[in-house]
Motif scaffolding. Structure first.
Motif, short mmCIF file in Angstrom:
data_model
loop_
_atom_site.label_atom_id
_atom_site.label_comp_id
_atom_site.label_asym_id
_atom_site.label_seq_id
_atom_site.Cartn_x
_atom_site.Cartn_y
_atom_site.Cartn_z
N ILE A 259 0.85 -1.19 0.00
CA ILE A 259 0.00 0.00 0.00
C ILE A 259 0.89 1.24 0.00
N MET A 260 0.63 2.18 -0.91
CA MET A 260 1.41 3.41 -1.02
C MET A 260 0.78 4.51 -0.18
N PHE A 261 1.56 5.01 0.73
CA PHE A 261 1.13 6.13 1.56
C PHE A 261 1.83 7.40 1.06
N ARG A 262 1.10 8.47 1.03
CA ARG A 262 1.67 9.77 0.66
C ARG A 262 1.58 10.69 1.88
N ILE A 263 2.73 10.98 2.45
CA ILE A 263 2.80 11.79 3.67
C ILE A 263 3.19 13.22 3.28
N LYS A 264 2.34 14.13 3.67
CA LYS A 264 2.54 15.52 3.24
C LYS A 264 3.83 16.12 3.79
N SER A 265 4.13 15.88 5.06
CA SER A 265 5.32 16.47 5.68
C SER A 265 5.79 15.56 6.81
N VAL A 266 7.11 15.49 7.00
CA VAL A 266 7.70 14.65 8.03
C VAL A 266 8.66 15.47 8.88
N GLN A 267 8.61 15.27 10.19
CA GLN A 267 9.57 15.85 11.11
C GLN A 267 10.40 14.75 11.75
N LEU A 268 11.71 14.91 11.72
CA LEU A 268 12.61 13.93 12.32
C LEU A 268 13.43 14.61 13.42
N PRO A 269 13.16 14.31 14.69
CA PRO A 269 14.01 14.84 15.77
C PRO A 269 15.30 14.03 15.86
N LEU A 270 16.42 14.68 15.63
CA LEU A 270 17.73 14.01 15.62
C LEU A 270 18.61 14.58 16.72
N VAL A 271 19.53 13.75 17.21
CA VAL A 271 20.51 14.20 18.20
C VAL A 271 21.88 13.66 17.83
N ILE A 272 22.86 14.55 17.70
CA ILE A 272 24.25 14.14 17.57
C ILE A 272 24.89 14.24 18.94
N SER A 273 25.51 13.16 19.42
CA SER A 273 26.08 13.18 20.77
C SER A 273 27.31 12.28 20.83
N GLY A 274 28.09 12.45 21.92
CA GLY A 274 29.25 11.61 22.13
C GLY A 274 30.55 12.37 21.99
N PRO A 275 31.68 11.69 22.15
CA PRO A 275 32.99 12.30 21.95
C PRO A 275 33.27 12.50 20.47
N ARG A 276 34.24 13.36 20.16
CA ARG A 276 34.51 13.72 18.76
C ARG A 276 34.80 12.52 17.88
N LYS A 277 35.57 11.55 18.40
CA LYS A 277 36.00 10.43 17.57
C LYS A 277 34.96 9.32 17.47
N ALA A 278 33.88 9.41 18.24
CA ALA A 278 32.87 8.34 18.23
C ALA A 278 31.48 8.94 18.38
N LEU A 279 31.14 9.83 17.46
CA LEU A 279 29.84 10.49 17.52
C LEU A 279 28.71 9.51 17.20
N ARG A 280 27.58 9.71 17.85
CA ARG A 280 26.38 8.91 17.60
C ARG A 280 25.29 9.82 17.02
N LEU A 281 24.51 9.26 16.11
CA LEU A 281 23.37 9.97 15.57
C LEU A 281 22.11 9.23 16.01
N ASN A 282 21.33 9.85 16.85
CA ASN A 282 20.12 9.23 17.39
C ASN A 282 18.87 9.86 16.79
N LEU A 283 17.88 9.02 16.54
CA LEU A 283 16.57 9.46 16.07
C LEU A 283 15.59 9.29 17.22
N GLU A 284 15.03 10.40 17.69
CA GLU A 284 14.05 10.35 18.76
C GLU A 284 12.67 10.15 18.16
N LEU A 285 12.16 8.96 18.28
CA LEU A 285 10.88 8.64 17.63
C LEU A 285 9.71 9.25 18.35
N ARG A 286 9.92 9.68 19.57
CA ARG A 286 8.92 10.48 20.26
C ARG A 286 9.58 11.77 20.70
N ASN A 287 8.95 12.86 20.39
CA ASN A 287 9.53 14.15 20.76
C ASN A 287 8.86 14.64 22.05
#
Length: 287
Positions: A259-287
């Protein structure tokens, strides 16, 4: 014995007088040198084909040096660095132990800068970077600890490395898992990229920390901005925390179970965290 003592007395007195004269002469010469150094001032220029400072290689460096008993100034410093150009001015007040400096890096390579900062190469492109700094202290460690000022970065036609946002937007699992998870760590794959058209960042430096105040990134897919949460890099603890919000600017088609869904607009809450050499990119599925 008394006659011998009498004969030696003038010689002792003469030696003492000579010692006093030499001491007085030495003291006078020292005072003269101190006075001379205290009044010393001048202007000069210096040029280096290549100069290295903390592994940063400055090529074709030239500047004007102005100094006196009050302060030392470096004017019109020019050099090639990070595949771009550097121009800077600085002043160090000797008695107050205070430093002021402003520097502009023009058309530098983001990868070269991040490599020097020993951080993951999560950004590619050509940057303009401006620093307005002040500090106080006698030693380099003191100057770094007491550093204050502002940072401005602008870029055009670059990319973020480590994630392809378009792939993420079309992944049906992104929308299916929102009720089940509050946080997901996204795998950083430096072979994947998300291009952008323009980027602008503003930050303030204080208390051994860079506090990010503004981040605006415009891309074909949408816009990325800072959220109204603490956003910083603390160099004492080597810790990054950058919460952001991606807002898509065009509809997204998602195929789920045929089934094809057409979503008008999407918001993605992201967080970059951690030390410089080992950064993590997290997606917060609930804001």
């Amino acid at each position: 014995t008394s006659e011998s003592t009498l004969n030696s007395a003038p010689a002792v007195e003469a030696a003492q007088e000579q010692s006093v004269l030499e001491t007085t002469s030495s003291s006078a010469m020292l005072n003269f040198k101190q006075e001379l150094l205290a009044r010393l001032s001048g202007v000069g220029t210096f040029n280096f084909k290549e100069l290295s400072y903390h592994d940063v290689v400055l090529s074709n460096l030239g500047a004007t040096l102005i100094f006196d008993q009050q302060d030392v100034q470096i004017k019109s410093l020019k050099a090639d660095v990070f595949n771009g150009k550097l121009s800077a001015n600085g002043e160090y007040a000797i008695k107050a132990n205070t430093l002021r400096a402003d520097a502009s890096f023009t058309a530098i390579q983001a990868e070269k800068l991040l490599q020097q900062l020993k951080a993951q190469a999560l950004l590619s492109g050509v940057l303009d970077l401006h620093l307005d700094l002040r500090s106080e202290g006698r030693q380099e460690a003191e100057l770094i600890k007491n550093l204050q000022g502002t940072v401005e970065i602008s870029a055009k036609e670059g990319s973020f490395n480590g994630i392809n946002v378009e792939e993420l937007l079309h992944d049906p699992l992104l929308y299916a898992k929102q009720d089940a998870m509050t946080l997901e760590t996204l795998k950083i794959d430096l072979s994947k990229q998300t291009p952008f058209d323009t980027m602008r960042l503003q930050a303030q430096i204080a208390d051994e920390q860079i506090n990010f105040k503004q981040l605006d990134i415009a891309a074909d897919l949408g816009n990325l901005q800072l959220r109204k949460l603490p956003s910083y890099y603390n160099w004492r603890n080597d810790m990054v925390q950058i919460p952001m919000m991606f807002q898509s600017n065009k509809p997204v088609n998602v195929n789920q179970g045929g089934i094809m869904f057409r979503i008008k607009s999407v918001q993605l809450p992201l967080v970059i965290s951690g030390p410089r050499k080992a950064l993590r990119l997290n997606l917060e599925l609930r804001n």
